[in-house]
Enzyme design. Structure first.
Site, short mmCIF file in Angstrom:
data_model
loop_
_atom_site.label_atom_id
_atom_site.label_comp_id
_atom_site.label_asym_id
_atom_site.label_seq_id
_atom_site.Cartn_x
_atom_site.Cartn_y
_atom_site.Cartn_z
N SER A 15 0.85 -1.20 0.00
CA SER A 15 0.00 0.00 0.00
C SER A 15 0.88 1.24 0.00
O SER A 15 2.11 1.15 0.02
CB SER A 15 -0.91 -0.02 1.22
N GLY A 20 -4.22 6.27 -4.99
CA GLY A 20 -5.20 7.36 -5.07
C GLY A 20 -4.84 8.36 -6.16
O GLY A 20 -5.72 8.81 -6.91
N GLU A 143 -11.74 3.15 -6.80
CA GLU A 143 -10.48 2.77 -6.17
C GLU A 143 -10.78 1.95 -4.93
O GLU A 143 -11.52 2.39 -4.05
CB GLU A 143 -9.69 4.04 -5.79
N LYS A 191 8.85 -9.97 -9.54
CA LYS A 191 8.20 -11.14 -8.93
C LYS A 191 7.01 -10.76 -8.00
O LYS A 191 5.95 -11.38 -8.09
CB LYS A 191 9.24 -11.96 -8.16
N PRO A 192 7.18 -9.75 -7.13
CA PRO A 192 6.03 -9.41 -6.29
C PRO A 192 4.79 -9.05 -7.13
O PRO A 192 3.67 -9.41 -6.77
CB PRO A 192 6.51 -8.21 -5.47
N CYS A 386 -9.66 26.50 11.32
CA CYS A 386 -10.60 25.85 12.25
C CYS A 386 -10.05 25.92 13.68
O CYS A 386 -10.14 26.96 14.32
CB CYS A 386 -10.89 24.42 11.81
N GLY A 388 -7.14 26.44 14.44
CA GLY A 388 -6.19 27.56 14.37
C GLY A 388 -6.86 28.91 14.58
O GLY A 388 -6.23 29.85 15.08
N HIS A 517 -12.75 25.25 6.73
CA HIS A 517 -11.53 24.67 6.16
C HIS A 517 -11.38 25.07 4.69
O HIS A 517 -11.81 24.33 3.81
CB HIS A 517 -11.58 23.14 6.26
N GLU A 519 -8.90 24.84 2.94
CA GLU A 519 -7.98 23.94 2.23
C GLU A 519 -8.68 22.88 1.37
O GLU A 519 -8.07 22.32 0.48
CB GLU A 519 -7.01 23.26 3.22
N1 GLN Z 1 -11.68 20.81 17.77
C1 GLN Z 1 -12.26 21.99 17.24
C2 GLN Z 1 -13.77 21.88 17.15
O1 GLN Z 1 -14.31 20.81 17.14
C3 GLN Z 1 -11.69 22.29 15.87
C4 GLN Z 1 -12.02 21.27 14.84
C5 GLN Z 1 -11.15 21.33 13.62
O2 GLN Z 1 -10.07 21.89 13.64
N2 GLN Z 1 -11.59 20.71 12.55
O3 GLN Z 1 -14.45 22.88 17.07
#
Ligand code: GLN
Length: 541
Positions: A15, A20, A143, A191-192, A386, A388, A517, A519
């Protein structure tokens, strides 16, 4: 109805060799030929979803628009095909069994006994078709997690066999294998891979393609051997060597003519071909010289896997930096070390900016708050994701408002100053230990404050972003915090939930955190506006 095509991507040998990325790249090249594709992930866990799985071991939990908490590969699919994954694009053994058992309890099997075979594979097939219908895909790429030879993969492989037996011209198998080069020999061994192929045979499947992951391109000799063992034409043995960036993989596949051979094999004519933007990006990345230094202050580091744990954050940094012609140099900073020795915070001076990413639980949070405070005082660009954002708010409450014991009820349940508090609808859920898929999940709208850093970054006044949290900024403290200078520049449309916190531009070059988030929505050719704004500030520093 027109028959649609299914391509199963199955791992062999071992793996973590980039199955992915291979599946996402197949999606990408078929999409670039003008086909409507859907990428689906089937995980072998009995967990219903990835939301309860530890990210340090299994990688990031990716969150979809609809709030699905899925395997990180859905993020790869989104980044490669720029399509939004749906709940239906992710299945697990747990989901399959839960549905079969639900049906059994409702007498939907009409008095028959319900068996692992064939009822479990049949439900897997049903779910694959649901995914196809939901996405209206002409080609569905599925996948499978794990590798052939694993016990828990058997019902899934059987589902593929049943589908292929019924529609041999519409169902195909791509084996993602690995060619090791033992250092004593210095040559690739097949071989694998041969054993993996034999494993597939034993469950009634022949691979239609073998992708040879390896540090180097597969040699012609090796290709010939594998082609003989699999009774496949040699052009269906595809070389997949290590690459400079994952975005090279579709480009490399095309160098092997994989797109044409794949379409020919599955019986579809090529339509247009357009991989130009992507190819240009993949080659541009390699030429970038200037570096921007970003620190990630977190705790889910067990060295080998932080790349998977924070994959969407890393990719978002990459996308934004590349777009500005910079190469990011990311360093991992364990927050806990600052708790024992504040002098270590000085290392942040060497960085152009820091990110405090998402996370759960108390461990490390004091160190993160210290880092957030250091970044605020020393004008180091800071982006909080979040957790952060909660951290920077707490650090501000402690150090600027003087609420020395300000905390989150997640970390200190009975804190005298719950500046971050449990969301109303979460109280009952936590009490009942009702943890699975019960956070505030998925996309919610957010209104941005005029003239704020956030609004100028987005160039919009209303946005939508994905969430995954149980705690929030306590409305009771909002006025006090804003008076002291930390502005909530993004709020839910009803004004109740604080979604973005920031310091005004004249106070700090970039000090911003989001309850959501961002990201998850960055794409290689479309960097996320907040990451772009953050990296710009980092470059300026
Ligand atoms: N632990 C925090 C909350 O639940 C932040 C969650 C996170 O960073 N996704 O609000």
């Amino acid at each position: 109805m027109k028959q649609t095509k299914y391509i199963f991507v199955v791992g062999g040998v071992m793996s973590s060799v980039g199955k992915g990325i291979a599946a996402a790249s197949i999606g990408k090249i078929l999409q670039s030929r003008g086909y409507k594709v859907a990428n689906m992930k089937a995980d072998m866990y009995v967990n219903i979803d990835a939301g309860t799985i530890r990210p340090a071991e299994h990688g990031e939990v990716f969150v979809g628009e609809d709030g699905v908490e899925a395997d990180q590969d859905l993020g790869n699919y989104e980044r490669f095909t720029n399509q939004t994954s749906k709940r239906e694009n992710y299945i697990t053994t747990g989901q399959i069994y839960a549905e079969v058992i639900r049906r059994e309890r409702n007498l939907e099997y009409g008095g028959e006994d319900v068996e692992v075979y064939p009822d479990i594979p049949k439900e897997i097939i049903r779910r694959i078709k649901v995914c196809q219908e939901k996405n209206k895909s002409e080609i569905t790429i599925i996948e499978y997690g794990g590798t052939v030879g694993e016990y828990q993969l058997l019902p899934f492989l059987e589902a593929t066999r049943m589908m292929k037996a019924k529609n041999p011209n519409d169902v195909f198998v791509v084996l993602t294998s690995y060619l090791p080069t033992p250092s004593l020999l210095g040559e690739q061994k097949s071989k694998p891979t041969q054993h993996a192929v034999t494993d597939l045979y034993s469950v009634g499947l022949n691979p239609d393609f073998v992708l040879c992951r390896a540090d180097k391109p597969a040699t012609p000799d090796i290709k010939r051997t594998i082609s003989n063992v699999c009774s496949l034409p040699i052009e269906r043995i595809i070389s997949a060597p290590d690459v400079y960036s994952i975005y090279d993989v579709p480009v490399n596949f095309e160098k092997e003519n994989f797109g044409n051979i794949l379409l020919e094999t599955i019986g579809l004519p090529p339509r247009q071909k357009d991989l130009a933007d992507w190819t240009a990006l993949a080659s541009k990345i390699k030429k970038i010289k200037k570096e921007v230094h970003i620190g990630i202050v977190g705790k889910y580091f067990n060295f080998k896997s932080c790349k998977d744990t924070y994959i969407s954050v890393i990719e978002s940094i990459n996308h934004a930096a590349w777009n500005l012609n910079y190469k990011p140099n990311i360093v991992w900073l364990d927050a806990e070390k600052y708790e024992n020795d504040k002098r270590k915070l000085k290392e942040l001076d060497k960085l152009d900016g820091i990110i405090v990413p998402g996370g759960f639980g108390k461990r490390g949070t004091l160190g993160m708050m210290l880092a957030a405070d250091y970044a605020r005082r020393n004008k180091i660009p800071y982006l909080g994701l979040c957790l952060g954002m909660q951290i920077m708010t707490l650090s501000f409450a402690r150090n600027v408002l003087g609420l020395k014991k300000a905390d989150s009820t997640e970390f200190v349940f009975d804190t005298p100053d719950p500046v971050i508090t449990t969301m109303q609808d979460q109280i009952e859920k936590i009490k009942n230990k009702n943890y699975g898929a019960t956070m505030r999940l998925g996309a919610y709208p957010c209104v941005l404050k005029k003239g704020s850093l956030a609004q100028s970054a987005y160039g919009a006044s209303k946005i939508s972003e994905r969430h995954r949290h149980r705690y929030e900024v306590n409305p009771k403290y909002v006025e006090q915090i804003e008076k002291a200078g930390l502005i909530f520049s993004g709020k839910s449309p009803d004004g109740i939930l604080m979604e973005i916190a920031e310091l005004p531009k004249n106070k700090h070059p970039f000090y911003l955190g989001t309850q959501f988030h961002p990201e998850f929505k960055s794409r290689p050719l479309m960097p996320h506006p907040l990451f772009s704004a953050f990296i710009k500030a980092c470059i300026k520093k």
